[in-house]
Design an enzyme around this catalytic site. Structure first.
Site, mmCIF file in Angstrom:
data_model
loop_
_atom_site.group_PDB
_atom_site.id
_atom_site.type_symbol
_atom_site.label_atom_id
_atom_site.label_comp_id
_atom_site.label_asym_id
_atom_site.label_seq_id
_atom_site.Cartn_x
_atom_site.Cartn_y
_atom_site.Cartn_z
ATOM 1 C CE LYS A 149 98.909 20.311 -103.095
ATOM 2 N NZ LYS A 149 100.064 21.121 -102.765
ATOM 3 C CD GLU A 183 92.503 16.174 -105.906
ATOM 4 O OE1 GLU A 183 93.164 16.546 -106.880
ATOM 5 O OE2 GLU A 183 93.023 15.805 -104.842
ATOM 6 N NE ARG A 223 109.969 18.907 -100.445
ATOM 7 C CZ ARG A 223 109.454 17.946 -99.709
ATOM 8 N NH1 ARG A 223 110.195 16.884 -99.388
ATOM 9 N NH2 ARG A 223 108.204 17.992 -99.289
#
Length: 440
Positions: A113, A197, A290
């Site tokens: 991430k 974050e 995906r």
């Protein structure tokens, strides 16, 4: 076109891929664990190979051996398990097989991430305030949070699927959650790296379906709203999002294309964003490399089959539908084997299984009467998808379909959906990721 395909997954997504492959006259091979021997996908494939214990879907060597044994030409990973494992994707191609998914380098780049955030920022994709490097210690996390501002989200850098995340409202909470998230990340992902974050208390979760084409272009189809969640995991998705205007949609799609181009993306993927409903600002959350669980709602409003497009791209062919044309409204409800109040798992043998039917109603299921939902896997039993002329029509069809879906044996969250579909906040389309907690 690919001529033979091994599906390295189970349940509803395995059936879903097999269904499209059969329509395209592609020979299908299923792999199954000993816990899944009686499930429908095993019977529906042209060939089925047992690979052992319940967790064997993560055994790349066993799956590659099954591909060789069955002379499969390609492997479709579905979602979960090995679908976002860069080493497995590379091993598939090293063994001379076609990987129905993005390049291993793209999977690896987006799997972390922090790395993904930095790549997106460099590409001009909006990202929320946060750390550019892992917070190595709790003191570094506290220092970062002082700059970012509370509340903050503490996230496992290698996490996914809503796992490895916690909110901290102040320094004390951050110190507690940092250690918990790091320990969880080390245990679950083998990587204890932690990202700090900014946390938005009221936010919507909106994502964009992208396709990286065989000729190198990246295109964005449309957005999906995924804000009905429990424990950061999605329960309901709809397309288009009732929160996205035409101008915002244009910006979201442009950002998603930039994200895909930044990593040389190929095949199907999803760029997930957080949308601040107060300001209309959106921020990159992550890229899922995906096919998503909720892909059917995009299929319905675009009038296409995304698995077919995946197979076409993997075969070096062009896609075969109008990517800019959409119509109607679609909603997906995830039918899970869980208590509808506290959402605790409730597996068991399926005594009754009656799927709803009717115009605009689709059920992608992994189970049938007489099969058993075991505790070894995710609780998803089926996806109930409805398509209507507009949002009100889709909601009406969803209500009727929920009432007509009969499941006995395992627990199910069908009563929760009946409640949601009469909830004023949801009906108005003015909801956020906190809607389920407010209902409870």
């Amino acid at each position: 076109m690919i001529e033979s395909l091994l599906v390295a997954n189970r349940g509803e997504i395995a059936r879903r891929v097999i269904r499209t492959a059969k329509r395209l006259n592609i020979r299908t091979v299923a792999v199954y664990s000993e816990a899944d021997a009686g499930l429908p996908f095993v019977v529906e494939a042209d060939e089925a190979i047992g690979i052992g214990a319940p967790q064997s879907y993560r055994n790349g060597e066993a799956i590659l051996a099954a591909a060789k044994e069955s002379n499969a030409q390609a492997i479709h990973p579905g979602y979960g398990f090995l679908s976002e494992n860069a080493d497995f994707a590379r091993a598939v191609e090293t063994n001379g097989l076609i990987w129905v998914g993005p390049p291993a380098d793209a999977i690896r780049a987006m799997g972390d991430k922090i790395n993904a955030r930095n790549l997106m920022a460099e590409a001009g994709v909006p990202v929320a305030p946060g750390t550019h490097d892992p917070a190595a210690t709790v003191e570094a996390a506290v220092e970062a949070a002082a700059t970012i501002g509370y509340p903050v989200m503490v996230k496992a850098a290698a996490g996914g699927g809503g796992m490895g995340m916690a909110v901290a409202d102040d320094e004390g909470g951050l110190r507690t959650q940092f250690d918990k998230v790091r320990a969880f990340a080390e245990r679950m992902f083998g990587d204890g790296s932690v990202l700090i974050e900014r946390y938005f208390p009221r936010v919507r979760h909106v994502e964009v379906q992208i396709l990286g084409l065989a000729d190198g272009r990246v295109i964005a189809l449309s957005e999906r709203e995924c804000s009905v969640q429990r424990r950061n995991q999605k329960l309901v998705e709809e397309a288009p999002s009732p929160a996205v205007s035409a101008s915002l949609r244009k910006d979201l799609l442009a950002a998603a294309v930039k994200a895909g181009e930044a990593v040389g993306y190929r095949n199907a993927g999803t760029v997930e964003c957080l949308l601040d409903p107060a300001t209309g600002e959106f921020f990159f959350l992550e890229m899922n490399t995906r096919l998503q669980v909720e892909h059917p709602i995009t299929e319905l409003i675009h009038g296409t089959d995304l698995v077919e497009q995946q197979l076409r791209i993997a075969s070096g062919l062009d896609i075969n539908f109008d990517t800019e044309k959409t119509s109607g409204h679609a909603i997906e409800l995830r039918i899970n084997a869980e208590d509808p109040k506290r959402f605790l798992p409730g597996p068991g043998k399926v005594v009754t299984w009656v799927e709803p039917t009717g115009e605009g109603v689709r059920v992608d299921s992994g189970y049938a009467e007489g099969t058993t939902v075991t505790p070894h896997y995710d609780s998803l039993m089926a996806k109930l998808i409805v398509f209507g002329a507009d949002r009100a029509d889709a909601i009406a069809k969803a209500r009727a379909a929920v009432a007509g879906f009969e499941i006995a044996g395992p627990k199910s969250n069908l009563p929760f959906f009946a409640e949601l579909l009469d909830n004023d906040e949801f009906l108005a389309g003015d909801y956020d990721t906190g809607i389920v907690s407010r209902m409870r």
